[in-house]
Design a protein around this motif. Structure first.
Motif, PDB file in Angstrom:
ATOM      1  N   VAL A  76      58.438  11.468 -56.400  1.00 35.00           N
ATOM      2  CA  VAL A  76      58.031  11.727 -57.778  1.00 35.00           C
ATOM      3  C   VAL A  76      59.272  11.752 -58.661  1.00 35.00           C
ATOM      4  O   VAL A  76      60.260  12.423 -58.341  1.00 35.00           O
ATOM      5  CB  VAL A  76      57.265  13.066 -57.898  1.00 35.00           C
ATOM      6  CG1 VAL A  76      56.974  13.383 -59.370  1.00 35.00           C
ATOM      7  CG2 VAL A  76      55.974  13.011 -57.096  1.00 35.00           C
ATOM      8  N   VAL A  77      59.201  11.008 -59.762  1.00 35.09           N
ATOM      9  CA  VAL A  77      60.282  10.987 -60.749  1.00 35.09           C
ATOM     10  C   VAL A  77      59.746  11.614 -62.024  1.00 35.09           C
ATOM     11  O   VAL A  77      58.696  11.196 -62.534  1.00 35.09           O
ATOM     12  CB  VAL A  77      60.757   9.544 -61.019  1.00 35.09           C
ATOM     13  CG1 VAL A  77      61.722   9.504 -62.187  1.00 35.09           C
ATOM     14  CG2 VAL A  77      61.404   8.965 -59.769  1.00 35.09           C
ATOM     15  N   LEU A  78      60.442  12.610 -62.547  1.00 33.81           N
ATOM     16  CA  LEU A  78      60.031  13.283 -63.772  1.00 33.81           C
ATOM     17  C   LEU A  78      60.733  12.675 -64.977  1.00 33.81           C
ATOM     18  O   LEU A  78      61.831  12.122 -64.871  1.00 33.81           O
ATOM     19  CB  LEU A  78      60.348  14.779 -63.698  1.00 33.81           C
ATOM     20  CG  LEU A  78      59.714  15.580 -62.563  1.00 33.81           C
ATOM     21  CD1 LEU A  78      60.143  17.038 -62.655  1.00 33.81           C
ATOM     22  CD2 LEU A  78      58.193  15.458 -62.589  1.00 33.81           C
ATOM     23  N   ASP A  79      60.107  12.807 -66.123  1.00 34.64           N
ATOM     24  CA  ASP A  79      60.687  12.342 -67.389  1.00 34.64           C
ATOM     25  C   ASP A  79      60.197  13.300 -68.462  1.00 34.64           C
ATOM     26  O   ASP A  79      59.120  13.133 -69.023  1.00 34.64           O
ATOM     27  CB  ASP A  79      60.220  10.908 -67.669  1.00 34.64           C
ATOM     28  CG  ASP A  79      60.905  10.302 -68.884  1.00 34.64           C
ATOM     29  OD1 ASP A  79      61.694  11.000 -69.525  1.00 34.64           O
ATOM     30  OD2 ASP A  79      60.638   9.120 -69.175  1.00 34.64           O
ATOM     31  N   ALA A  80      60.984  14.348 -68.725  1.00 31.88           N
ATOM     32  CA  ALA A  80      60.520  15.433 -69.594  1.00 31.88           C
ATOM     33  C   ALA A  80      61.326  15.582 -70.868  1.00 31.88           C
ATOM     34  O   ALA A  80      61.138  16.556 -71.598  1.00 31.88           O
ATOM     35  CB  ALA A  80      60.518  16.753 -68.825  1.00 31.88           C
TER      36      ALA A  80
END
Length: 622
Positions: A150-154
């Motif tokens: 999982v790659v986050l982009d916040a």
């Protein structure tokens, strides 16, 4: 029956030997027959194509001008040929789907569907532009987090999202999680213009990286996202140079905090755009690995310089009109990303420009990679473009241009200083302005938008996507100028029940006018102006009568240059007399313009300028 010789099959065995000089002579002969007086010495230059970044694509590449046939080996510095030393039955790339739907229940449904049908990792947009951070756990309910990275982009909320994700992993007792927490303080600053908070954000990102390095060896903390620059209109070399400067700034922060250089390098993942210009995309990804390997070498850790790459099909190329063509664009882009050696590829759904994707669009997006991997076997060949003289030369030239831009940013004080001073915005804006001029003149055609538009097709309706971060670098699209014209036409249709019209005065037999009628119809439809074409005779009175019956306010005379000599002026005058507010003529302006002709439309002309002026003239509101 032909029997092959014992020595094997030579493809050119039955053809006479030739040379580049002989080829140039033949090219010059063909060009002379087409009306261009070119000598053999200038033949290559006459067919060369000027690209961005000062690069020129030649019509012929040989060992003499193609550079080194092969640069290194896959998995070894300088990593031009790939970051992994894999051979044989390579499994392909990580198929990474993007999710930014704010509703966690619907997001979870989409996530599970994707993972069950070919997606191998997730890219979750969290925070103000996506899922609420508090809903991350719900969004991945049922996901095997030790199997699916999982790659986050916040954005600005990366620290909150990253720590929330670490808690989720702890609560679910996941020990082998992979992916990225998505801390990208410089990328967020480029998008938002919030430069005053960058230093604190970098410190928070470094803290996350130290946690990952200590406790989560499969998890990275930092993303070097080049999309903010690409989406602002950056050239390929500008995109690479900005990513280099960002990566170096983060490396400095990580090593200053005590991380060894190899560990610091291992905390970074790079994100690049993949476009439908397949060779530029292939060369860009290869060049990116090469220049980053040079950074790692300068830092004393050449073996740790394999750049982890996430390629995303370009949002800039996604059109709102005729969105089905986006499937073709993303197919070419994802092919180029795979051939270029990207570790993970995200194919944006074809309806990306319309809002949140529906189930069908997500299905097509994930299956694009699946077909390339499973049916076309693209992933089974390591660096298939390697050794191509053209690709090797293009890779080298892009690397050199990117390095020069990176050095200029460093001389300006680094990426943050270059952003604050406006250097990045100035250079990227100038590059986009040049490209926008090509788009306006249809030198860079956009199928379904500036070329072959379909006026009768309804605009695709989708749930609105969360509002993206703004305030910093702009977001541009190739279709923007023509989309503004089409939107004006749509509003006019809604208000009046009809689109603005142009009467195409076709003079003479079909052989004389068909080509220019087709050209003019295509051009005016690109601006939302409906062409009305009634075959008419060469008599000016009949032309005027047909125009009066058409309901149009604009006219365009279409025929051959030979007929224009006698008929352009009287027909244009007759159209003016019948009420035409502007008379165009399909063709280049003559040395002595014809009376009553107001404007000329031709290949390479400013289509956006002509169409904007036409809509303004007849009162189609902006």
């Amino acid at each position: 029956m032909t029997v092959l010789p014992d020595g094997g099959f030579a493809l050119a065995a039955e053809f006479p030997e030739t040379s580049p000089e002989a080829w140039r002579q033949l090219v010059a002969g063909v060009l002379r027959r087409s009306g261009r007086e070119v000598g053999a010495d200038d033949a290559e230059a006459a067919l060369a194509t000027a690209l961005e970044d000062g690069i020129t694509a030649l019509p012929l590449y040989t060992a003499a001008n193609g550079g080194d046939a092969v640069t290194g080996y896959p998995g070894f510095a300088p990593f031009t040929r790939g970051g992994r030393p894999e051979g044989g039955a390579v499994q392909g790339w990580d198929v990474r789907q993007r999710h930014d739907r704010p509703d966690p229940a619907r997001a979870n449904e989409a996530v599970l569907t994707d993972l069950e049908n070919g997606v191998t990792s997730l890219w979750l947009t969290a925070g103000a532009a996506g899922l609420p951070v508090s809903a991350l756990a719900r969004a991945v309910d049922g996901v095997l987090l030790d199997l699916a990275p999982v790659v986050l982009d916040a954005g600005a909320e990366f620290e909150e999202a990253g720590r929330a994700w670490l808690r989720i992993l702890d609560e679910r007792e996941v020990t082998g999680a992979r992916g990225n927490l998505g801390a990208d303080p410089l990328g967020h600053a480029a998008r938002s213009g919030a430069y005053d908070t960058v230093e604190g954000a970098v410190r928070a990102a470094v803290d996350l990286a130290r946690l990952c390095d200590r406790d989560r060896p499969g998890l990275r903390a930092l993303t070097v996202d080049a999309l903010p620059y690409h989406e602002a209109g950056a050239t390929p070399a500008q995109e690479l140079g900005c990513s280099l400067a960002t990566g170096v700034a983060l490396l400095r922060a990580l090593t200053d905090a005590g991380l060894p250089v190899p560990a610091a390098l291992g905390q970074l993942e790079f994100r690049y755009a993949a476009t439908a210009d397949q060779f530029l995309t292939i060369a860009k990804l290869r060049a990116a690995r090469r220049v980053w390997a040079r950074v790692a070498e300068a830092c004393g850790a050449p073996a740790a310089g394999a750049q982890l790459q996430h390629a995303v099909t370009s949002p800039v190329m996604m059109a709102r009109r005729d969105p089905w063509v986006n499937m073709l664009r993303t197919t070419v882009a994802s092919l180029a990303a795979g051939v270029g050696g990207a570790d993970a590829v995200t194919v944006l759904p074809f309806d990306h420009a319309a809002g949140l994707p529906d189930d069908f669009a997500r299905r097509i997006a994930r299956n694009t990679s699946t077909v390339l991997i499973e049916e076309a076997h693209v992933g089974r060949v390591v660096d298939p473009a390697g050794g191509s003289w053209y690709v090797e030369r293009l890779t080298e030239e892009l690397a050199q241009a990117a390095w020069a831009w990176f050095q200029e940013i460093e001389r300006a004080g680094g990426q943050l200083a270059a952003l604050r001073r406006g250097l990045v915005a100035e250079r990227v804006g100038a590059a986009w302005e040049r490209r926008a001029g090509k788009l306006a003149r249809r030198r860079e055609p956009v199928t379904g938008v500036s070329e072959f538009p379909l006026l009768t097709e309804a605009v695709l309706e989708r749930d609105p996507a969360p509002e993206p971060v703004s305030g910093g670098l702009p977001r541009v699209r190739r279709d923007a100028a023509f989309e503004a014209l089409r939107a004006r036409s749509d509003a006019h249709l809604a208000a009046t029940g009809a689109r603005p019209r142009v009467f195409l005065a076709a003079l003479g037999p079909a052989s004389e006018h068909t080509a220019r009628v087709a050209f003019a119809a295509n051009l005016f439809q690109a601006g939302g102006i409906e062409p009305v074409h009634e075959p008419v005779s060469v008599d000016a009175d009949s032309v005027a009568e047909a125009f009066a019956a058409s309901g149009a306010e604009l006219a365009c005379v279409c025929s051959s240059d030979a007929l224009y000599a006698d008929l352009a002026a009287p027909v244009a005058a007759a159209l003016k007399g019948a009420g035409a507010r502007r008379v165009h003529l399909a063709g280049r302006p003559p040395k002595k313009p014809w009376a009553a002709v107001d404007a000329y439309v031709f290949a390479g002309g400013d289509a956006v300028g002509v169409l904007t002026s036409a809509l303004d003239l007849i009162g189609v509101t902006r």
